[in-house]
Motif scaffolding. Structure first.
Motif, PDB file in Angstrom:
ATOM      1  N   THR A 103       0.835  -1.202   0.000  1.00 29.10           N
ATOM      2  CA  THR A 103       0.000   0.000   0.000  1.00 29.10           C
ATOM      3  C   THR A 103       0.870   1.252   0.000  1.00 29.10           C
ATOM      4  O   THR A 103       0.589   2.211  -0.725  1.00 29.10           O
ATOM      5  CB  THR A 103      -0.951  -0.010   1.213  1.00 29.10           C
ATOM      6  OG1 THR A 103      -1.797  -1.156   1.120  1.00 29.10           O
ATOM      7  CG2 THR A 103      -1.797   1.250   1.261  1.00 29.10           C
ATOM      8  N   ILE A 104       1.933   1.238   0.791  1.00 33.40           N
ATOM      9  CA  ILE A 104       2.866   2.388   0.802  1.00 33.40           C
ATOM     10  C   ILE A 104       3.411   2.617  -0.599  1.00 33.40           C
ATOM     11  O   ILE A 104       3.433   3.753  -1.090  1.00 33.40           O
ATOM     12  CB  ILE A 104       4.028   2.167   1.799  1.00 33.40           C
ATOM     13  CG1 ILE A 104       3.522   2.128   3.235  1.00 33.40           C
ATOM     14  CG2 ILE A 104       5.121   3.218   1.606  1.00 33.40           C
ATOM     15  CD1 ILE A 104       3.200   3.462   3.863  1.00 33.40           C
ATOM     16  N   ARG A 105       3.841   1.551  -1.269  1.00 38.01           N
ATOM     17  CA  ARG A 105       4.372   1.698  -2.642  1.00 38.01           C
ATOM     18  C   ARG A 105       3.321   2.271  -3.579  1.00 38.01           C
ATOM     19  O   ARG A 105       3.625   3.126  -4.418  1.00 38.01           O
ATOM     20  CB  ARG A 105       4.872   0.348  -3.169  1.00 38.01           C
ATOM     21  CG  ARG A 105       6.232  -0.055  -2.638  1.00 38.01           C
ATOM     22  CD  ARG A 105       6.816  -1.246  -3.388  1.00 38.01           C
ATOM     23  NE  ARG A 105       5.975  -2.425  -3.359  1.00 38.01           N
ATOM     24  CZ  ARG A 105       5.996  -3.350  -2.406  1.00 38.01           C
ATOM     25  NH1 ARG A 105       6.825  -3.227  -1.397  1.00 38.01           N
ATOM     26  NH2 ARG A 105       5.186  -4.391  -2.468  1.00 38.01           N
ATOM     27  N   LYS A 106       2.070   1.821  -3.443  1.00 36.95           N
ATOM     28  CA  LYS A 106       0.993   2.329  -4.298  1.00 36.95           C
ATOM     29  C   LYS A 106       0.787   3.825  -4.051  1.00 36.95           C
ATOM     30  O   LYS A 106       0.681   4.607  -5.003  1.00 36.95           O
ATOM     31  CB  LYS A 106      -0.301   1.557  -4.019  1.00 36.95           C
ATOM     32  CG  LYS A 106      -1.495   2.060  -4.812  1.00 36.95           C
ATOM     33  CD  LYS A 106      -2.742   1.198  -4.678  1.00 36.95           C
ATOM     34  CE  LYS A 106      -3.162   0.979  -3.263  1.00 36.95           C
ATOM     35  NZ  LYS A 106      -4.432   0.252  -3.131  1.00 36.95           N
ATOM     36  N   TYR A 107       0.749   4.237  -2.796  1.00 35.41           N
ATOM     37  CA  TYR A 107       0.558   5.651  -2.480  1.00 35.41           C
ATOM     38  C   TYR A 107       1.758   6.483  -2.923  1.00 35.41           C
ATOM     39  O   TYR A 107       1.596   7.613  -3.397  1.00 35.41           O
ATOM     40  CB  TYR A 107       0.297   5.850  -0.989  1.00 35.41           C
ATOM     41  CG  TYR A 107      -1.008   5.264  -0.490  1.00 35.41           C
ATOM     42  CD1 TYR A 107      -2.001   4.802  -1.359  1.00 35.41           C
ATOM     43  CD2 TYR A 107      -1.268   5.167   0.862  1.00 35.41           C
ATOM     44  CE1 TYR A 107      -3.189   4.266  -0.888  1.00 35.41           C
ATOM     45  CE2 TYR A 107      -2.461   4.646   1.343  1.00 35.41           C
ATOM     46  CZ  TYR A 107      -3.412   4.191   0.462  1.00 35.41           C
ATOM     47  OH  TYR A 107      -4.591   3.668   0.930  1.00 35.41           O
ATOM     48  N   GLU A 108       2.953   5.942  -2.763  1.00 29.03           N
ATOM     49  CA  GLU A 108       4.148   6.653  -3.228  1.00 29.03           C
ATOM     50  C   GLU A 108       4.084   6.870  -4.739  1.00 29.03           C
ATOM     51  O   GLU A 108       4.467   7.934  -5.232  1.00 29.03           O
ATOM     52  CB  GLU A 108       5.419   5.878  -2.865  1.00 29.03           C
ATOM     53  CG  GLU A 108       5.783   5.939  -1.402  1.00 29.03           C
ATOM     54  CD  GLU A 108       7.017   5.117  -1.060  1.00 29.03           C
ATOM     55  OE1 GLU A 108       7.715   5.492  -0.105  1.00 29.03           O
ATOM     56  OE2 GLU A 108       7.274   4.090  -1.731  1.00 29.03           O
ATOM     57  N   LYS A 114       8.899   9.317  -2.289  1.00 23.24           N
ATOM     58  CA  LYS A 114       9.356   8.253  -1.401  1.00 23.24           C
ATOM     59  C   LYS A 114       9.181   8.811   0.007  1.00 23.24           C
ATOM     60  O   LYS A 114       9.774   9.843   0.345  1.00 23.24           O
ATOM     61  CB  LYS A 114      10.825   7.881  -1.645  1.00 23.24           C
ATOM     62  CG  LYS A 114      11.081   7.266  -2.999  1.00 23.24           C
ATOM     63  CD  LYS A 114      10.508   5.876  -3.059  1.00 23.24           C
ATOM     64  CE  LYS A 114      10.811   5.234  -4.408  1.00 23.24           C
ATOM     65  NZ  LYS A 114       9.891   4.154  -4.687  1.00 23.24           N
ATOM     66  N   ILE A 115       8.363   8.160   0.815  1.00 21.42           N
ATOM     67  CA  ILE A 115       8.031   8.743   2.112  1.00 21.42           C
ATOM     68  C   ILE A 115       9.260   8.915   3.003  1.00 21.42           C
ATOM     69  O   ILE A 115       9.318   9.850   3.788  1.00 21.42           O
ATOM     70  CB  ILE A 115       6.914   7.969   2.851  1.00 21.42           C
ATOM     71  CG1 ILE A 115       7.317   6.551   3.197  1.00 21.42           C
ATOM     72  CG2 ILE A 115       5.629   8.027   2.065  1.00 21.42           C
ATOM     73  CD1 ILE A 115       6.314   5.831   4.105  1.00 21.42           C
ATOM     74  N   ARG A 116      10.236   8.038   2.850  1.00 27.84           N
ATOM     75  CA  ARG A 116      11.434   8.159   3.687  1.00 27.84           C
ATOM     76  C   ARG A 116      12.269   9.371   3.301  1.00 27.84           C
ATOM     77  O   ARG A 116      13.112   9.812   4.075  1.00 27.84           O
ATOM     78  CB  ARG A 116      12.246   6.875   3.622  1.00 27.84           C
ATOM     79  CG  ARG A 116      11.503   5.723   4.300  1.00 27.84           C
ATOM     80  CD  ARG A 116      12.214   4.421   4.192  1.00 27.84           C
ATOM     81  NE  ARG A 116      13.352   4.398   5.103  1.00 27.84           N
ATOM     82  CZ  ARG A 116      14.079   3.331   5.333  1.00 27.84           C
ATOM     83  NH1 ARG A 116      13.811   2.199   4.724  1.00 27.84           N
ATOM     84  NH2 ARG A 116      15.086   3.378   6.173  1.00 27.84           N
ATOM     85  N   ASP A 117      12.027   9.917   2.110  1.00 26.52           N
ATOM     86  CA  ASP A 117      12.765  11.108   1.673  1.00 26.52           C
ATOM     87  C   ASP A 117      12.127  12.410   2.160  1.00 26.52           C
ATOM     88  O   ASP A 117      12.818  13.419   2.288  1.00 26.52           O
ATOM     89  CB  ASP A 117      12.860  11.158   0.148  1.00 26.52           C
ATOM     90  CG  ASP A 117      13.734  10.047  -0.422  1.00 26.52           C
ATOM     91  OD1 ASP A 117      14.539   9.461   0.331  1.00 26.52           O
ATOM     92  OD2 ASP A 117      13.596   9.779  -1.627  1.00 26.52           O
ATOM     93  N   ILE A 118      10.820  12.413   2.404  1.00 31.69           N
ATOM     94  CA  ILE A 118      10.198  13.689   2.773  1.00 31.69           C
ATOM     95  C   ILE A 118       9.667  13.748   4.199  1.00 31.69           C
ATOM     96  O   ILE A 118       9.458  14.833   4.718  1.00 31.69           O
ATOM     97  CB  ILE A 118       9.086  14.108   1.780  1.00 31.69           C
ATOM     98  CG1 ILE A 118       7.893  13.175   1.821  1.00 31.69           C
ATOM     99  CG2 ILE A 118       9.611  14.241   0.388  1.00 31.69           C
ATOM    100  CD1 ILE A 118       6.690  13.746   1.099  1.00 31.69           C
ATOM    101  N   PHE A 119       9.451  12.597   4.845  1.00 32.82           N
ATOM    102  CA  PHE A 119       8.944  12.602   6.215  1.00 32.82           C
ATOM    103  C   PHE A 119      10.041  12.206   7.190  1.00 32.82           C
ATOM    104  O   PHE A 119      10.928  11.416   6.848  1.00 32.82           O
ATOM    105  CB  PHE A 119       7.782  11.615   6.377  1.00 32.82           C
ATOM    106  CG  PHE A 119       6.603  11.889   5.487  1.00 32.82           C
ATOM    107  CD1 PHE A 119       6.127  13.178   5.312  1.00 32.82           C
ATOM    108  CD2 PHE A 119       5.961  10.862   4.831  1.00 32.82           C
ATOM    109  CE1 PHE A 119       5.030  13.444   4.496  1.00 32.82           C
ATOM    110  CE2 PHE A 119       4.870  11.108   4.009  1.00 32.82           C
ATOM    111  CZ  PHE A 119       4.410  12.400   3.840  1.00 32.82           C
ATOM    112  N   PRO A 120       9.962  12.697   8.423  1.00 32.63           N
ATOM    113  CA  PRO A 120      10.932  12.257   9.430  1.00 32.63           C
ATOM    114  C   PRO A 120      10.664  10.800   9.816  1.00 32.63           C
ATOM    115  O   PRO A 120       9.566  10.282   9.577  1.00 32.63           O
ATOM    116  CB  PRO A 120      10.658  13.193  10.604  1.00 32.63           C
ATOM    117  CG  PRO A 120       9.216  13.572  10.464  1.00 32.63           C
ATOM    118  CD  PRO A 120       8.971  13.621   8.975  1.00 32.63           C
ATOM    119  N   GLU A 121      11.649  10.168  10.397  1.00 33.25           N
ATOM    120  CA  GLU A 121      11.464   8.803  10.873  1.00 33.25           C
ATOM    121  C   GLU A 121      10.294   8.744  11.861  1.00 33.25           C
ATOM    122  O   GLU A 121       9.442   7.870  11.781  1.00 33.25           O
ATOM    123  CB  GLU A 121      12.752   8.322  11.541  1.00 33.25           C
ATOM    124  CG  GLU A 121      12.752   6.873  11.926  1.00 33.25           C
ATOM    125  CD  GLU A 121      14.117   6.398  12.396  1.00 33.25           C
ATOM    126  OE1 GLU A 121      14.124   5.446  13.201  1.00 33.25           O
ATOM    127  OE2 GLU A 121      15.152   6.954  11.991  1.00 33.25           O
TER     128      GLU A 121
END
Length: 158
Positions: A103-108, A114-121
């Protein structure tokens, strides 16, 4: 005519959420959660990510581009946009607890990010996630995410 002043409205906006009546299972979950990740008594406004003007522009650009380019089921776009809007507040680790890797890949893909590139851990509200607190206790976060460890109530926040 409304007799409420702006100060009254702002006070309501920052009021603590009302407690709903809990059933016995929910009470047990609350007790366990408090043992695993004790509640911090953080003021309401400190639970929110303080985005820079650049981050706000970036989010708006991602949202506008996704909306204008999207072809498909509208509920998928809506869910992807929801993930985009809460990502800074909870962080990518909470998102991986909330959603499957697929689901994460679909939303990305929908958002072209890439969520790891724009959101904090972990964002300022990450400690409210019961699932994240339990996953942190596991020996391997990614095993918890993949489902190797069963995490009850992984989608609930406090």
């Amino acid at each position: 005519m409304n007799d409420k002043s702006n100060e009254d409205i702002q006070a309501e906006d920052h009021a603590e959420p009302t407690k709903r009546k809990l059933n016995s299972t929910q009470k047990l979950i609350e007790v366990i959660h408090d043992k695993i990740a004790p509640s911090r008594h953080v003021p309401h406004e400190d639970r929110l990510a303080q985005l820079t003007p650049e981050q706000k522009v970036q989010l708006q650009f991602i949202e506008d581009t996704a909306i204008s380019n999207f072809i498909g089921m509208l509920d998928e776009l809506e869910s992807a946009l929801g993930m985009l809007r809460i990502g800074h507040h909870f962080g990518w680790r909470t998102l991986y607890i909330l959603h499957s890797k697929k689901t994460i890949r679909k939303y990305e893909e929908i958002l072209n990010i890439k969520i790891r590139d724009i959101f904090p851990e972990e964002g300022p509200s990450a400690d409210r996630s019961i699932g994240l607190a339990l996953a942190k206790r596991a020996s391997n976060f990614w095993k918890a995410v993949s489902g190797e460890y069963k995490i009850e109530n992984r989608r609930e926040i406090k």
